[in-house]
Design an enzyme around this catalytic site. Structure first.
Site, PDB file in Angstrom:
ATOM      1  N   TYR A 103      39.374  88.925  48.241  1.00  0.00           N
ATOM      2  CA  TYR A 103      40.659  88.343  47.926  1.00  0.00           C
ATOM      3  C   TYR A 103      41.139  88.234  46.312  1.00  0.00           C
ATOM      4  O   TYR A 103      42.100  88.320  45.954  1.00  0.00           O
ATOM      5  CB  TYR A 103      41.194  87.085  48.379  1.00  0.00           C
ATOM      6  CG  TYR A 103      41.361  87.055  50.191  1.00  0.00           C
ATOM      7  CD1 TYR A 103      40.949  88.112  50.805  1.00  0.00           C
ATOM      8  CD2 TYR A 103      41.443  85.938  50.738  1.00  0.00           C
ATOM      9  CE1 TYR A 103      40.995  88.294  52.280  1.00  0.00           C
ATOM     10  CE2 TYR A 103      41.372  85.802  52.167  1.00  0.00           C
ATOM     11  CZ  TYR A 103      41.285  86.955  52.842  1.00  0.00           C
ATOM     12  OH  TYR A 103      41.162  86.900  54.265  1.00  0.00           O
ATOM     13  N   HIS A 148      32.588  89.516  56.271  1.00  0.00           N
ATOM     14  CA  HIS A 148      34.152  89.798  56.284  1.00  0.00           C
ATOM     15  C   HIS A 148      34.246  90.762  57.450  1.00  0.00           C
ATOM     16  O   HIS A 148      35.277  90.886  57.816  1.00  0.00           O
ATOM     17  CB  HIS A 148      34.536  90.356  54.767  1.00  0.00           C
ATOM     18  CG  HIS A 148      35.871  90.116  54.684  1.00  0.00           C
ATOM     19  ND1 HIS A 148      36.531  89.755  53.499  1.00  0.00           N
ATOM     20  CD2 HIS A 148      36.819  90.216  55.420  1.00  0.00           C
ATOM     21  CE1 HIS A 148      37.736  89.520  53.689  1.00  0.00           C
ATOM     22  NE2 HIS A 148      38.040  89.971  54.679  1.00  0.00           N
ATOM     23  N   ASP A 153      41.360  78.783  53.709  1.00  0.00           N
ATOM     24  CA  ASP A 153      40.654  80.180  54.033  1.00  0.00           C
ATOM     25  C   ASP A 153      40.766  81.267  52.932  1.00  0.00           C
ATOM     26  O   ASP A 153      41.962  81.616  52.774  1.00  0.00           O
ATOM     27  CB  ASP A 153      40.993  80.894  55.393  1.00  0.00           C
ATOM     28  CG  ASP A 153      40.278  82.038  55.808  1.00  0.00           C
ATOM     29  OD1 ASP A 153      39.228  81.942  56.507  1.00  0.00           O
ATOM     30  OD2 ASP A 153      40.630  83.149  55.268  1.00  0.00           O
TER      31      ASP A 153
END
Ligand code: A2P
Length: 318
Positions: free
Chosen positions: A53, A113, A48
């Protein structure tokens, strides 16, 4: 089939490995590549990540190394990434950029998200990576630059096409409350139920109501921060430590085992290969008594949410 390699069937028929590797905050390039590669070697089949990120290139390199060495085939891996707020108006462009960074033709799961779009007025569009930021409001630099003229419903309707185009095998959401899901379901052009809702779940935030609602709607919950995130007080919780010591495992594995037993997807993260290994291999079936004790932690110590960014004026959690 052993406890760590169970699959859950999603509402679109695709199968998701129940235990996956979370990669948030794994930013050191070489270490991230190695963690992903080693995780696959250990047996993880679910990775994931998310555009924000900033590690999709490394995650992709780790996956590629494992595939090139014949450890796994692409079709046997389940890879998730997530659409960041600055690209909610540009989901097709965003997923293509993520796929390029990941060196993949498709992702298994693409998630919104957060249910909040961010404005791009301060972003130089010449480099796609510039979108991977948290833009602050130029008029008040202490708050995020929220795009109130674009909703998560608009984003989701566009994402339905990404599944049809095969860029994502499944689509879903993350950090969605029951009310946000109900709002989405109401739209006349809403056709494809989210396969998953990825949210913070751990013993101090068991999210029973949200999990029950999602289950009724055929949506699989995925637990992020299942150990209570960075510097977690959960990992030193006296009740959990005593269970872990008796079972000769880490508190982390008590939490992951508890999540598996509750029946949703769980995404522990670690930047240390030895922990990544134990978090997969040392899972156990908790006794009824231990399971009940972990279920009771919230009552004993109080509810605690560790991940709660400020998206005001949008209220993320009711
Ligand atoms: P580290 O990367 O140093 O291993 P999560 O966000 O999944 O809840 O994770 C919270 C933290 O738990 C991570 O920052 C990770 O730190 C730590 N962690 C993961 N596995 C273990 C483990 N087996 N024992 C102790 N800490 C762990």
């Amino acid at each position: 089939m052993s406890f760590n390699s169970q699959y859950i069937t999603l509402n679109d028929g695709n199968k998701i490995p129940q235990v996956g590797l979370g990669t948030w905050q794994n930013k050191n390039s070489e270490a991230t590549i190695d963690c992903v590669y080693q995780a696959i070697k250990i047996g993880y089949r679910h990775i994931d990540t998310a555009a924000i990120y900033g590690n999709e290139e490394e995650v992709g390199a780790g996956i590629k190394k494992a595939i090139d060495e014949g450890i796994v085939k692409r079709e046997d891996l389940f890879v998730t990434t997530k659409l960041w707020g600055t690209q909610q108006r540009l989901s097709q462009q965003a997923i293509k950029q993520s796929l390029e960074r990941l060196q993949l033709d498709y992702v298994d799961l693409y998630l919104i998200h957060w249910p909040v779009a961010l404005k791009t007025r301060s972003i130089d569009p010449s480099d796609p990576k510039n979108y991977l930021c948290i833009p602050m409001n130029p008029e008040n630099k202490s708050v995020r630059d929220i795009d109130v003229n674009w909703t998560f419903v608009d984003t989701y309707l566009a994402m339905q096409h990404l599944k049809k185009e095969g860029l994502a095998k499944s689509i879903g959401v993350s950090n969605f409350s029951i009310n946000n899901l109900k709002e989405l379901f109401k739209h006349p052009l809403f056709k494809i139920k989210p396969a998953c809702n990825q949210v913070e779940i751990h013993p101090l935030l068991p999210q029973d109501e949200l999990i029950a609602f999602c289950k009724e709607e055929g949506i699989v919950c995925e637990a992020y921060s299942p150990l209570g995130s960075t510097s977690s007080p959960i990992l030193t919780n006296e009740t959990l430590v005593s269970i872990a010591e008796r079972l000769n495992i880490d508190v982390a594995q008590v939490c992951i085992s508890w999540a598996v037993q509750r029946g949703y997807v769980v995404l522990p993260k670690s930047s240390q290969v030895a922990r990544i290994e134990k978090n997969y291999k040392n899972l156990v079936k908790l006794s009824d008594e231990d399971f009940a004790t972990v279920n009771g932690l919230k009552e004993k110590y109080g509810e605690k949410r560790f991940v709660s960014p400020d998206f005001s004026p949008f209220k993320t959690f009711e």
